[in-house]
Motif scaffolding. Structure first.
Motif, PDB file in Angstrom:
ATOM      1  N   TYR A 193       7.867  38.733   6.214  1.00  0.00           N
ATOM      2  CA  TYR A 193       6.694  39.169   6.971  1.00  0.00           C
ATOM      3  C   TYR A 193       6.792  40.604   7.492  1.00  0.00           C
ATOM      4  CZ  TYR A 193       6.367  34.055   7.207  1.00  0.00           C
ATOM      5  OH  TYR A 193       6.332  32.721   6.893  1.00  0.00           O
ATOM      6  N   LEU A 194       7.914  41.286   7.250  1.00  0.00           N
ATOM      7  CA  LEU A 194       8.137  42.582   7.876  1.00  0.00           C
ATOM      8  C   LEU A 194       7.759  43.745   6.964  1.00  0.00           C
ATOM      9  CD1 LEU A 194      11.587  41.970   9.625  1.00  0.00           C
ATOM     10  CD2 LEU A 194       9.287  41.270  10.320  1.00  0.00           C
ATOM     11  N   LYS A 195       7.325  44.833   7.595  1.00  0.00           N
ATOM     12  CA  LYS A 195       7.013  46.067   6.890  1.00  0.00           C
ATOM     13  C   LYS A 195       7.706  47.224   7.606  1.00  0.00           C
ATOM     14  CE  LYS A 195       2.468  44.471   5.281  1.00  0.00           C
ATOM     15  NZ  LYS A 195       2.938  44.254   3.915  1.00  0.00           N
ATOM     16  N   ALA A 196       8.086  48.235   6.845  1.00  0.00           N
ATOM     17  CA  ALA A 196       8.747  49.398   7.422  1.00  0.00           C
ATOM     18  C   ALA A 196       7.875  50.012   8.514  1.00  0.00           C
ATOM     19  CB  ALA A 196       9.044  50.431   6.336  1.00  0.00           C
ATOM     20  N   GLY A 197       8.503  50.360   9.639  1.00  0.00           N
ATOM     21  CA  GLY A 197       7.788  50.956  10.757  1.00  0.00           C
ATOM     22  C   GLY A 197       7.420  49.970  11.851  1.00  0.00           C
ATOM     23  N   MET A 198       7.481  48.683  11.568  1.00  0.00           N
ATOM     24  CA  MET A 198       7.154  47.667  12.566  1.00  0.00           C
ATOM     25  C   MET A 198       8.214  47.623  13.655  1.00  0.00           C
ATOM     26  SD  MET A 198       5.850  44.435  10.215  1.00  0.00           S
ATOM     27  CE  MET A 198       5.764  43.345  11.654  1.00  0.00           C
ATOM     28  N   GLN A 199       7.790  47.325  14.880  1.00  0.00           N
ATOM     29  CA  GLN A 199       8.701  47.020  15.971  1.00  0.00           C
ATOM     30  C   GLN A 199       8.799  45.491  16.050  1.00  0.00           C
ATOM     31  OE1 GLN A 199      10.523  49.028  17.965  1.00  0.00           O
ATOM     32  NE2 GLN A 199       9.792  50.889  16.942  1.00  0.00           N
ATOM     33  N   VAL A 200      10.006  44.952  15.941  1.00  0.00           N
ATOM     34  CA  VAL A 200      10.167  43.509  15.901  1.00  0.00           C
ATOM     35  C   VAL A 200      11.049  43.037  17.048  1.00  0.00           C
ATOM     36  CG1 VAL A 200       9.828  43.371  13.414  1.00  0.00           C
ATOM     37  CG2 VAL A 200      12.145  43.653  14.322  1.00  0.00           C
ATOM     38  N   LYS A 201      10.873  41.780  17.403  1.00  0.00           N
ATOM     39  CA  LYS A 201      11.618  41.187  18.514  1.00  0.00           C
ATOM     40  C   LYS A 201      12.657  40.208  17.989  1.00  0.00           C
ATOM     41  CE  LYS A 201      10.955  38.559  22.794  1.00  0.00           C
ATOM     42  NZ  LYS A 201       9.985  37.840  23.661  1.00  0.00           N
ATOM     43  N   GLN A 202      13.813  40.219  18.595  1.00  0.00           N
ATOM     44  CA  GLN A 202      14.886  39.301  18.251  1.00  0.00           C
ATOM     45  C   GLN A 202      14.388  37.853  18.254  1.00  0.00           C
ATOM     46  OE1 GLN A 202      18.160  38.917  21.156  1.00  0.00           O
ATOM     47  NE2 GLN A 202      19.539  39.489  19.474  1.00  0.00           N
ATOM     48  N   LEU A 217       9.916  22.769  11.592  1.00  0.00           N
ATOM     49  CA  LEU A 217      10.108  23.911  12.475  1.00  0.00           C
ATOM     50  C   LEU A 217      10.435  23.372  13.869  1.00  0.00           C
ATOM     51  CD1 LEU A 217       9.984  27.019  12.619  1.00  0.00           C
ATOM     52  CD2 LEU A 217       7.577  26.822  13.237  1.00  0.00           C
ATOM     53  N   PRO A 218      11.706  23.087  14.126  1.00  0.00           N
ATOM     54  CA  PRO A 218      12.083  22.478  15.405  1.00  0.00           C
ATOM     55  C   PRO A 218      11.942  23.459  16.567  1.00  0.00           C
ATOM     56  CG  PRO A 218      14.036  23.046  14.153  1.00  0.00           C
ATOM     57  CD  PRO A 218      12.866  23.307  13.250  1.00  0.00           C
ATOM     58  N   LYS A 219      11.649  22.925  17.751  1.00  0.00           N
ATOM     59  CA  LYS A 219      11.592  23.747  18.954  1.00  0.00           C
ATOM     60  C   LYS A 219      13.016  23.981  19.454  1.00  0.00           C
ATOM     61  CE  LYS A 219       7.008  22.280  20.498  1.00  0.00           C
ATOM     62  NZ  LYS A 219       6.228  21.645  21.590  1.00  0.00           N
ATOM     63  N   ARG A 220      13.322  25.240  19.785  1.00  0.00           N
ATOM     64  CA  ARG A 220      14.664  25.589  20.225  1.00  0.00           C
ATOM     65  C   ARG A 220      14.615  26.610  21.357  1.00  0.00           C
ATOM     66  NH1 ARG A 220      17.790  26.584  14.446  1.00  0.00           N
ATOM     67  NH2 ARG A 220      17.830  24.393  13.778  1.00  0.00           N
ATOM     68  N   GLU A 221      15.660  26.560  22.181  1.00  0.00           N
ATOM     69  CA  GLU A 221      15.892  27.620  23.156  1.00  0.00           C
ATOM     70  C   GLU A 221      16.704  28.706  22.452  1.00  0.00           C
ATOM     71  OE1 GLU A 221      14.829  27.955  26.271  1.00  0.00           O
ATOM     72  OE2 GLU A 221      13.682  26.081  26.119  1.00  0.00           O
ATOM     73  N   HIS A 222      16.136  29.890  22.317  1.00  0.00           N
ATOM     74  CA  HIS A 222      16.790  30.951  21.561  1.00  0.00           C
ATOM     75  C   HIS A 222      17.754  31.764  22.425  1.00  0.00           C
ATOM     76  CE1 HIS A 222      13.161  30.828  18.633  1.00  0.00           C
ATOM     77  NE2 HIS A 222      14.135  30.038  18.223  1.00  0.00           N
ATOM     78  N   THR A 223      18.794  32.288  21.785  1.00  0.00           N
ATOM     79  CA  THR A 223      19.765  33.160  22.441  1.00  0.00           C
ATOM     80  C   THR A 223      19.285  34.601  22.332  1.00  0.00           C
ATOM     81  OG1 THR A 223      21.555  31.656  21.810  1.00  0.00           O
ATOM     82  CG2 THR A 223      22.179  33.883  22.481  1.00  0.00           C
ATOM     83  N   GLU A 224      19.343  35.343  23.426  1.00  0.00           N
ATOM     84  CA  GLU A 224      18.874  36.724  23.425  1.00  0.00           C
ATOM     85  C   GLU A 224      19.912  37.640  24.047  1.00  0.00           C
ATOM     86  OE1 GLU A 224      15.147  36.851  25.424  1.00  0.00           O
ATOM     87  OE2 GLU A 224      14.078  35.700  23.885  1.00  0.00           O
ATOM     88  N   GLY A 225      19.934  38.886  23.584  1.00  0.00           N
ATOM     89  CA  GLY A 225      20.846  39.882  24.143  1.00  0.00           C
ATOM     90  C   GLY A 225      20.784  41.155  23.329  1.00  0.00           C
ATOM     91  N   GLU A 226      20.698  42.299  24.006  1.00  0.00           N
ATOM     92  CA  GLU A 226      20.528  43.575  23.306  1.00  0.00           C
ATOM     93  C   GLU A 226      21.692  43.876  22.379  1.00  0.00           C
ATOM     94  OE1 GLU A 226      19.742  48.304  24.360  1.00  0.00           O
ATOM     95  OE2 GLU A 226      19.707  46.779  25.927  1.00  0.00           O
ATOM     96  N   GLN A 227      22.902  43.487  22.762  1.00  0.00           N
ATOM     97  CA  GLN A 227      24.080  43.777  21.957  1.00  0.00           C
ATOM     98  C   GLN A 227      24.478  42.607  21.045  1.00  0.00           C
ATOM     99  OE1 GLN A 227      23.574  47.118  23.025  1.00  0.00           O
ATOM    100  NE2 GLN A 227      25.594  47.037  22.096  1.00  0.00           N
ATOM    101  N   LEU A 228      23.713  41.528  21.087  1.00  0.00           N
ATOM    102  CA  LEU A 228      24.057  40.350  20.306  1.00  0.00           C
ATOM    103  C   LEU A 228      23.352  40.357  18.954  1.00  0.00           C
ATOM    104  CD1 LEU A 228      23.826  37.540  23.025  1.00  0.00           C
ATOM    105  CD2 LEU A 228      25.806  38.945  22.388  1.00  0.00           C
ATOM    106  N   VAL A 229      24.069  39.935  17.925  1.00  0.00           N
ATOM    107  CA  VAL A 229      23.470  39.678  16.613  1.00  0.00           C
ATOM    108  C   VAL A 229      23.387  38.166  16.474  1.00  0.00           C
ATOM    109  CG1 VAL A 229      23.681  39.968  14.117  1.00  0.00           C
ATOM    110  CG2 VAL A 229      24.511  41.765  15.655  1.00  0.00           C
ATOM    111  N   VAL A 230      22.162  37.652  16.505  1.00  0.00           N
ATOM    112  CA  VAL A 230      21.947  36.206  16.487  1.00  0.00           C
ATOM    113  C   VAL A 230      21.712  35.750  15.052  1.00  0.00           C
ATOM    114  CG1 VAL A 230      20.529  34.325  17.413  1.00  0.00           C
ATOM    115  CG2 VAL A 230      20.961  36.347  18.799  1.00  0.00           C
ATOM    116  N   ALA A 231      22.188  34.562  14.722  1.00  0.00           N
ATOM    117  CA  ALA A 231      22.057  34.040  13.349  1.00  0.00           C
ATOM    118  C   ALA A 231      20.608  34.079  12.888  1.00  0.00           C
ATOM    119  CB  ALA A 231      22.593  32.612  13.288  1.00  0.00           C
ATOM    120  N   PRO A 232      20.338  34.670  11.721  1.00  0.00           N
ATOM    121  CA  PRO A 232      18.969  34.711  11.194  1.00  0.00           C
ATOM    122  C   PRO A 232      18.565  33.431  10.481  1.00  0.00           C
ATOM    123  CG  PRO A 232      20.434  35.907   9.735  1.00  0.00           C
ATOM    124  CD  PRO A 232      21.272  35.460  10.907  1.00  0.00           C
TER     125      PRO A 232
END
Length: 218
Positions: free
Chosen positions: A167-176, A56-71
């Motif tokens: 790890y996700l369930k319907a109804g959860m609020q998740v962060k990019q 699990l390498p440490k990384r600087e993540h890309t963020e943006g409301e309109q961006l779809v970042v690689a999963p």
């Protein structure tokens, strides 16, 4: 770099098994040093590979409301319009990322928003590039809604993968870029975007989960 929690049991079991095998050769075949050192070398290489798989390498993540970042880490193998039949039931733009056993295998949320669907499906273990793997293999479908946009992400098991973790369930609020799940030992992740979305990657391009921008939403 750290080791992902999903690897704890596998790494421990592998270590015990390899220790037993090497111990048995050392004590019961004492007159074969070549055999012992050969097996020990193979065991060390296998153990290091297992550890690297769960890295699990440490990384600087890309963020943006309109961006779809690689999963996921991997290689882009599909960019095409297709009919998504599980949730949207209409035309979508599909982008697929193939994950080899050498890739980091943690999966991340491509956008922030509310989880609209989180559904596991049992299935086959066809090779990840098989045309029917998206609909017939073991898989887990997640839909995340972000304002007017909804993105479907499907984790798909391959010929080697035998367990998808989500790890996700319907109804959860998740962060990019937070962890969505994990696929063990190689597979693929499909992303379904609205038709007309501007895609920022090309076929055969190598992408990094949490960093590479896949597309920009309208």
């Amino acid at each position: 770099m750290t080791i992902h929690r999903e690897g704890t049991a596998t790494i421990t079991l592998t270590f015990i098994l390899l220790a037993l095998i090497n111990g048995a050769i050392y004590y019961f075949v004492p007159g074969s040093p070549v055999l012992f050192w050969t097996v020990l070398g193979i065991s060390a290489a296998l153990f290091l590979f297992i550890i690297s798989f769960f890295r699990l390498p440490k990384r600087e993540h890309t963020e943006g409301e309109q961006l779809v970042v690689a999963p996921a880490d991997g290689r882009v193998v599909v960019i095409e319009e297709t009919v998504e039949t599980e949730y949207f039931k209409d035309k979508r733009l599909q982008v697929s990322i193939f994950m080899s056993p050498a890739n980091v295998h943690v999966n991340r949320n491509p956008i922030s928003g509310e989880v609209k669907l989180s559904q596991y499906h049992a299935g086959k273990y066809l090779v990840a590039w098989h045309p029917k793997s998206s609909t017939e293999n073991e898989r887990h479908t997640v839909v995340i809604g972000n304002g007017a946009n909804e993105i479907l992400v499907r984790q798909i098991a391959g010929a080697l993968a035998r367990r998808i973790v989500n790890y996700l369930k319907a109804g959860m609020q998740v962060k990019q870029n937070d962890e969505m799940g994990f696929i063990k030992f190689g597979s693929r992740v499909d992303i379904y975007l609205p038709v007309g979305t501007k895609v920022d990657v090309q076929l055969e391009q190598t992408v990094r989960g949490g960093q590479t921008v896949i597309a920009k939403l309208g």
